[in-house]
Design an enzyme around this catalytic site. Structure first.
Site, PDB file in Angstrom:
ATOM      1  N   ARG A  27       0.928  -1.098  -0.072  1.00  0.00           N
ATOM      2  CA  ARG A  27       0.044   0.076   0.157  1.00  0.00           C
ATOM      3  C   ARG A  27       0.688   1.246  -0.095  1.00  0.00           C
ATOM      4  O   ARG A  27       0.466   2.180   0.682  1.00  0.00           O
ATOM      5  CB  ARG A  27      -1.012   0.142   1.245  1.00  0.00           C
ATOM      6  CG  ARG A  27      -1.894  -0.777   1.299  1.00  0.00           C
ATOM      7  CD  ARG A  27      -3.292  -0.570   0.324  1.00  0.00           C
ATOM      8  NE  ARG A  27      -4.205  -1.749   0.307  1.00  0.00           N
ATOM      9  CZ  ARG A  27      -5.083  -2.084   1.392  1.00  0.00           C
ATOM     10  NH1 ARG A  27      -5.475  -1.087   2.362  1.00  0.00           N
ATOM     11  NH2 ARG A  27      -5.840  -2.820   1.019  1.00  0.00           N
ATOM     12  N   ARG A  31      -3.869   6.206   0.123  1.00  0.00           N
ATOM     13  CA  ARG A  31      -4.443   7.455   0.828  1.00  0.00           C
ATOM     14  C   ARG A  31      -3.243   8.324   1.634  1.00  0.00           C
ATOM     15  O   ARG A  31      -3.425   9.540   1.912  1.00  0.00           O
ATOM     16  CB  ARG A  31      -5.631   6.966   1.514  1.00  0.00           C
ATOM     17  CG  ARG A  31      -6.819   7.111   0.666  1.00  0.00           C
ATOM     18  CD  ARG A  31      -7.724   6.334   1.566  1.00  0.00           C
ATOM     19  NE  ARG A  31      -7.359   4.971   1.864  1.00  0.00           N
ATOM     20  CZ  ARG A  31      -8.450   4.159   2.403  1.00  0.00           C
ATOM     21  NH1 ARG A  31      -9.654   4.583   2.959  1.00  0.00           N
ATOM     22  NH2 ARG A  31      -7.945   2.968   2.690  1.00  0.00           N
ATOM     23  N   ARG A  40      -7.093  11.020  -7.482  1.00  0.00           N
ATOM     24  CA  ARG A  40      -8.380  10.149  -7.283  1.00  0.00           C
ATOM     25  C   ARG A  40      -9.463  10.998  -6.991  1.00  0.00           C
ATOM     26  O   ARG A  40     -10.709  10.337  -7.207  1.00  0.00           O
ATOM     27  CB  ARG A  40      -8.001   9.132  -6.120  1.00  0.00           C
ATOM     28  CG  ARG A  40      -7.234   8.098  -6.393  1.00  0.00           C
ATOM     29  CD  ARG A  40      -8.092   6.769  -7.281  1.00  0.00           C
ATOM     30  NE  ARG A  40      -9.388   6.768  -6.647  1.00  0.00           N
ATOM     31  CZ  ARG A  40      -9.749   6.159  -5.681  1.00  0.00           C
ATOM     32  NH1 ARG A  40      -8.934   5.540  -4.877  1.00  0.00           N
ATOM     33  NH2 ARG A  40     -11.019   6.186  -5.431  1.00  0.00           N
ATOM     34  N   ASP A  76      -6.478  -4.027  -7.488  1.00  0.00           N
ATOM     35  CA  ASP A  76      -7.054  -4.660  -6.219  1.00  0.00           C
ATOM     36  C   ASP A  76      -7.138  -5.993  -6.664  1.00  0.00           C
ATOM     37  O   ASP A  76      -7.315  -6.581  -7.665  1.00  0.00           O
ATOM     38  CB  ASP A  76      -8.156  -3.860  -6.087  1.00  0.00           C
ATOM     39  CG  ASP A  76      -8.790  -4.211  -4.573  1.00  0.00           C
ATOM     40  OD1 ASP A  76      -8.244  -3.687  -3.621  1.00  0.00           O
ATOM     41  OD2 ASP A  76      -9.252  -5.059  -4.499  1.00  0.00           O
ATOM     42  N   TYR A 151     -14.344 -12.469   0.458  1.00  0.00           N
ATOM     43  CA  TYR A 151     -15.314 -11.255   0.117  1.00  0.00           C
ATOM     44  C   TYR A 151     -16.537 -11.773  -0.643  1.00  0.00           C
ATOM     45  O   TYR A 151     -17.567 -11.227  -0.670  1.00  0.00           O
ATOM     46  CB  TYR A 151     -14.351 -10.467  -0.673  1.00  0.00           C
ATOM     47  CG  TYR A 151     -13.560  -9.526   0.033  1.00  0.00           C
ATOM     48  CD1 TYR A 151     -13.841  -8.427   0.845  1.00  0.00           C
ATOM     49  CD2 TYR A 151     -12.014  -9.994   0.080  1.00  0.00           C
ATOM     50  CE1 TYR A 151     -12.958  -7.962   1.731  1.00  0.00           C
ATOM     51  CE2 TYR A 151     -11.242  -9.112   0.769  1.00  0.00           C
ATOM     52  CZ  TYR A 151     -11.532  -8.034   1.596  1.00  0.00           C
ATOM     53  OH  TYR A 151     -10.866  -7.406   2.224  1.00  0.00           O
TER      54      TYR A 151
HETATM   55  O1  CP3 Z   1       0.356  -0.293  -2.998  1.00  0.00           O
HETATM   56  C1  CP3 Z   1      -0.018  -1.213  -3.039  1.00  0.00           C
HETATM   57  O2  CP3 Z   1      -0.231  -2.149  -2.239  1.00  0.00           O
HETATM   58  C2  CP3 Z   1      -1.045  -1.173  -4.572  1.00  0.00           C
HETATM   59  C3  CP3 Z   1      -2.366  -1.605  -4.737  1.00  0.00           C
HETATM   60  C4  CP3 Z   1      -3.223  -2.572  -3.793  1.00  0.00           C
HETATM   61  C5  CP3 Z   1      -4.582  -2.067  -3.405  1.00  0.00           C
HETATM   62  N1  CP3 Z   1      -4.955  -3.311  -3.148  1.00  0.00           N
HETATM   63  C6  CP3 Z   1      -4.936  -0.812  -3.603  1.00  0.00           C
HETATM   64  C7  CP3 Z   1      -6.168  -0.176  -3.063  1.00  0.00           C
HETATM   65  C8  CP3 Z   1      -3.060  -3.812  -3.439  1.00  0.00           C
HETATM   66  C9  CP3 Z   1      -1.797  -4.805  -3.713  1.00  0.00           C
HETATM   67  C10 CP3 Z   1      -4.440  -4.288  -2.752  1.00  0.00           C
HETATM   68  C11 CP3 Z   1      -4.492  -5.793  -2.262  1.00  0.00           C
HETATM   69  C12 CP3 Z   1      -5.915  -5.785  -1.618  1.00  0.00           C
HETATM   70  N2  CP3 Z   1      -6.956  -5.364  -1.609  1.00  0.00           N
HETATM   71  C13 CP3 Z   1      -5.766  -6.632  -0.224  1.00  0.00           C
HETATM   72  C14 CP3 Z   1      -4.487  -7.543   0.181  1.00  0.00           C
HETATM   73  C15 CP3 Z   1      -3.572  -6.610   0.518  1.00  0.00           C
HETATM   74  C16 CP3 Z   1      -3.913  -6.587   2.253  1.00  0.00           C
HETATM   75  O3  CP3 Z   1      -4.086  -5.123   2.472  1.00  0.00           O
HETATM   76  O4  CP3 Z   1      -4.230  -7.307   2.967  1.00  0.00           O
HETATM   77  C17 CP3 Z   1      -7.178  -6.785   0.084  1.00  0.00           C
HETATM   78  C18 CP3 Z   1      -7.508  -7.274   1.439  1.00  0.00           C
HETATM   79  C19 CP3 Z   1      -7.767  -5.897  -0.624  1.00  0.00           C
HETATM   80  C20 CP3 Z   1      -9.372  -5.508  -0.510  1.00  0.00           C
HETATM   81  C21 CP3 Z   1      -9.397  -4.191  -0.401  1.00  0.00           C
HETATM   82  N3  CP3 Z   1      -9.341  -3.060  -1.256  1.00  0.00           N
HETATM   83  C22 CP3 Z   1      -9.345  -3.354   1.026  1.00  0.00           C
HETATM   84  C23 CP3 Z   1      -9.491  -3.895   2.477  1.00  0.00           C
HETATM   85  C24 CP3 Z   1      -9.517  -2.199   0.786  1.00  0.00           C
HETATM   86  C25 CP3 Z   1      -9.327  -0.805   1.733  1.00  0.00           C
HETATM   87  C26 CP3 Z   1     -10.919  -0.193   1.892  1.00  0.00           C
HETATM   88  C27 CP3 Z   1     -10.611   0.994   2.647  1.00  0.00           C
HETATM   89  O5  CP3 Z   1     -11.039   2.012   2.006  1.00  0.00           O
HETATM   90  O6  CP3 Z   1     -10.213   1.103   4.039  1.00  0.00           O
HETATM   91  C28 CP3 Z   1      -9.334  -1.954  -0.664  1.00  0.00           C
HETATM   92  C29 CP3 Z   1      -9.566  -0.565  -1.271  1.00  0.00           C
HETATM   93  C30 CP3 Z   1      -7.938  -0.277  -1.872  1.00  0.00           C
HETATM   94  N4  CP3 Z   1      -7.208  -1.021  -2.360  1.00  0.00           N
HETATM   95  C31 CP3 Z   1      -7.603   1.042  -1.739  1.00  0.00           C
HETATM   96  C32 CP3 Z   1      -6.151   1.002  -2.238  1.00  0.00           C
HETATM   97  C33 CP3 Z   1      -5.179   1.970  -2.546  1.00  0.00           C
HETATM   98  C34 CP3 Z   1      -8.161   2.254  -1.129  1.00  0.00           C
HETATM   99  C35 CP3 Z   1      -9.125   2.890  -1.919  1.00  0.00           C
HETATM  100  C36 CP3 Z   1      -9.080   4.298  -1.946  1.00  0.00           C
HETATM  101  O7  CP3 Z   1      -8.062   5.072  -1.959  1.00  0.00           O
HETATM  102  O8  CP3 Z   1     -10.254   4.644  -1.458  1.00  0.00           O
END
Ligand code: CP3
Length: 344
Positions: A27, A31, A40, A76, A151
């Site tokens: 990540r 954000r 975004r 994602d 999910y």
């Molecule tokens: O920098 C990175 O790691 C790049 C990209 C990345 C994202 N999601 C971007 C993202 C990666 C590798 C993921 C994987 C992902 N997505 C996982 C496995 C990694 C982990 O954290 O355990 C999981 C469980 C998800 C599912 C998911 N997608 C979650 C739990 C969330 C967060 C929800 C929130 O808003 O708190 C997302 C959304 C997400 N994926 C964001 C990002 C940057 C946030 C989106 C935003 O900016 O609104």
């Protein structure tokens, strides 16, 4: 131009000597970066992931700012599901939400297979990125079957994964079909990214820590192993990561990883003997970036020292960057890791 294969990240992933311990952050895009929040504005998460121009820019943002040793593809774990037409959204502050949760064999059968033709925007984004990144490797990624299944079955984020595990324990035929479908999808998603130029992959099984070793071995590991086997055939290093997996690290390595990702709860000194002849990635507590810089770097030094006993060590946080993280602290941390460990 320096050869990508000689990058510290890929050397560590292969277990070769490195000029410094390579560092990147899960990540690292997102954000915590003001430039991310700006770009975004008004664009949904999944729409961003399907826009190659945005994906290239967002992936590059932390590389520019921190000088990390690897980029992680901005996407994602649920993107492949979206690409095949599953009705889902990523709700800010919540996570992936699935409109019609999967409960029956018919529900599983209704999910189409993923073909590379359905994700041309991924190929375009990865190719564009690799051209921009030059000597910095790009890590492709996918969700592991258990975490993605959670999910789909729960319909959204879950603490207990109770419905998911109820299917696993009580409806083995449905479970097996679902896990096979996701494994194929994740493997194809990784193949597309590597074909377009990603030089390593990470399989995220974030919620695998909800399982006992015996249940992981019987119901989950064979499916993750199929994904890792197909990724292995591409000749790139494979990182396998989960949270709360101190009981599973050996099995996660055996599933077919070159590097096992360790969350911050397990000291690397404990993890290293468990993963066998493999590298480790991790594992500074992500909240340590909120501590004074000298406290953070002292703890980072301990992680680097512990990592020296591994076949290879890639420095990372023990899970994703927390959104309120100060980017200046991550910059300090990156510089500290890269200079501390010179000629490690
Ligand atoms: O920098 C990175 O790691 C790049 C990209 C990345 C994202 N999601 C971007 C993202 C990666 C590798 C993921 C994987 C992902 N997505 C996982 C496995 C990694 C982990 O954290 O355990 C999981 C469980 C998800 C599912 C998911 N997608 C979650 C739990 C969330 C967060 C929800 C929130 O808003 O708190 C997302 C959304 C997400 N994926 C964001 C990002 C940057 C946030 C989106 C935003 O900016 O609104």
């Amino acid at each position: 131009m320096p050869d990508l294969r000689d990058s510290a990240f890929l050397k560590a992933a292969r277990g070769e000597p490195v000029p410094h311990t390579p560092v990147w952050f899960m990540r690292q895009a997102g954000r915590s970066l003001p430039e991310y929040l700006r770009i975004r504005e008004g664009v949904g998460m999944l729409d961003s992931c399907m826009n190659p121009e945005l994906v290239v820019e967002i992936t590059l943002q932390p590389v520019r700012r921190y000088g990390v040793d690897a980029a992680i593809f901005f996407s994602d774990i649920v993107l492949p599901l979206k690409a095949v037409g599953v009705d889902l959204d990523i709700v800010p502050g919540v996570g992936p939400v699935v409109a019609k949760p999967v409960r029956t064999l018919a529900d599983v059968d209704a999910i189409p297979e993923l073909t590379p033709e359905q994700v041309p925007f991924i190929t375009e984004a990865v190719s564009g990125l690799v051209a921009e990144l030059g000597a910095t490797p790009l890590i492709g990624f996918a969700g592991a079957p258990f975490t993605v299944a959670s999910y789909l079955v729960e319909g959204g984020p879950s603490k207990e994964h109770a419905k998911t595990k109820a299917m696993m324990f009580g409806a083995p035929d449905v479970w097996d079909a679902l896990m096979r479908k996701i494994a194929d999808m994740s493997a194809t998603y990784l193949e597309v990214q590597v074909a377009a130029g990603a030089s390593a992959v990470q399989l995220f099984d974030s919620w695998a820590g909800a399982l006992t070793p015996a249940d992981y071995r019987e119901h989950v590991m064979p499916h993750s192993a199929r994904v890792l086997e197909r990724a292995g055939a591409l000749g790139v290093p494979r990182i396998h990561f989960g949270v709360g997996t101190s009981n599973l690290l050996g099995l996660m390595g055996e599933a077919g990883a070159d590097v096992v990702g360790v969350d911050w709860r397990t000291p690397l000194a404990n993890a290293i003997p468990l993963v066998g002849d493999r590298g480790v990635q991790g594992n500074l507590d992500p909240t340590l970036v909120f501590a004074p810089a000298d406290v953070m770097t002292a703890r980072a030094a301990e992680v680097i020292e512990a990592g020296r006993a591994a076949k290879g060590h890639i420095f990372n946080l023990g899970h994703g960057v927390i959104p309120s993280t100060d980017p200046d602290q991550l910059k300090r941390l990156t510089e500290f890791v890269q200079s501390y460990s010179v000629d490690a």
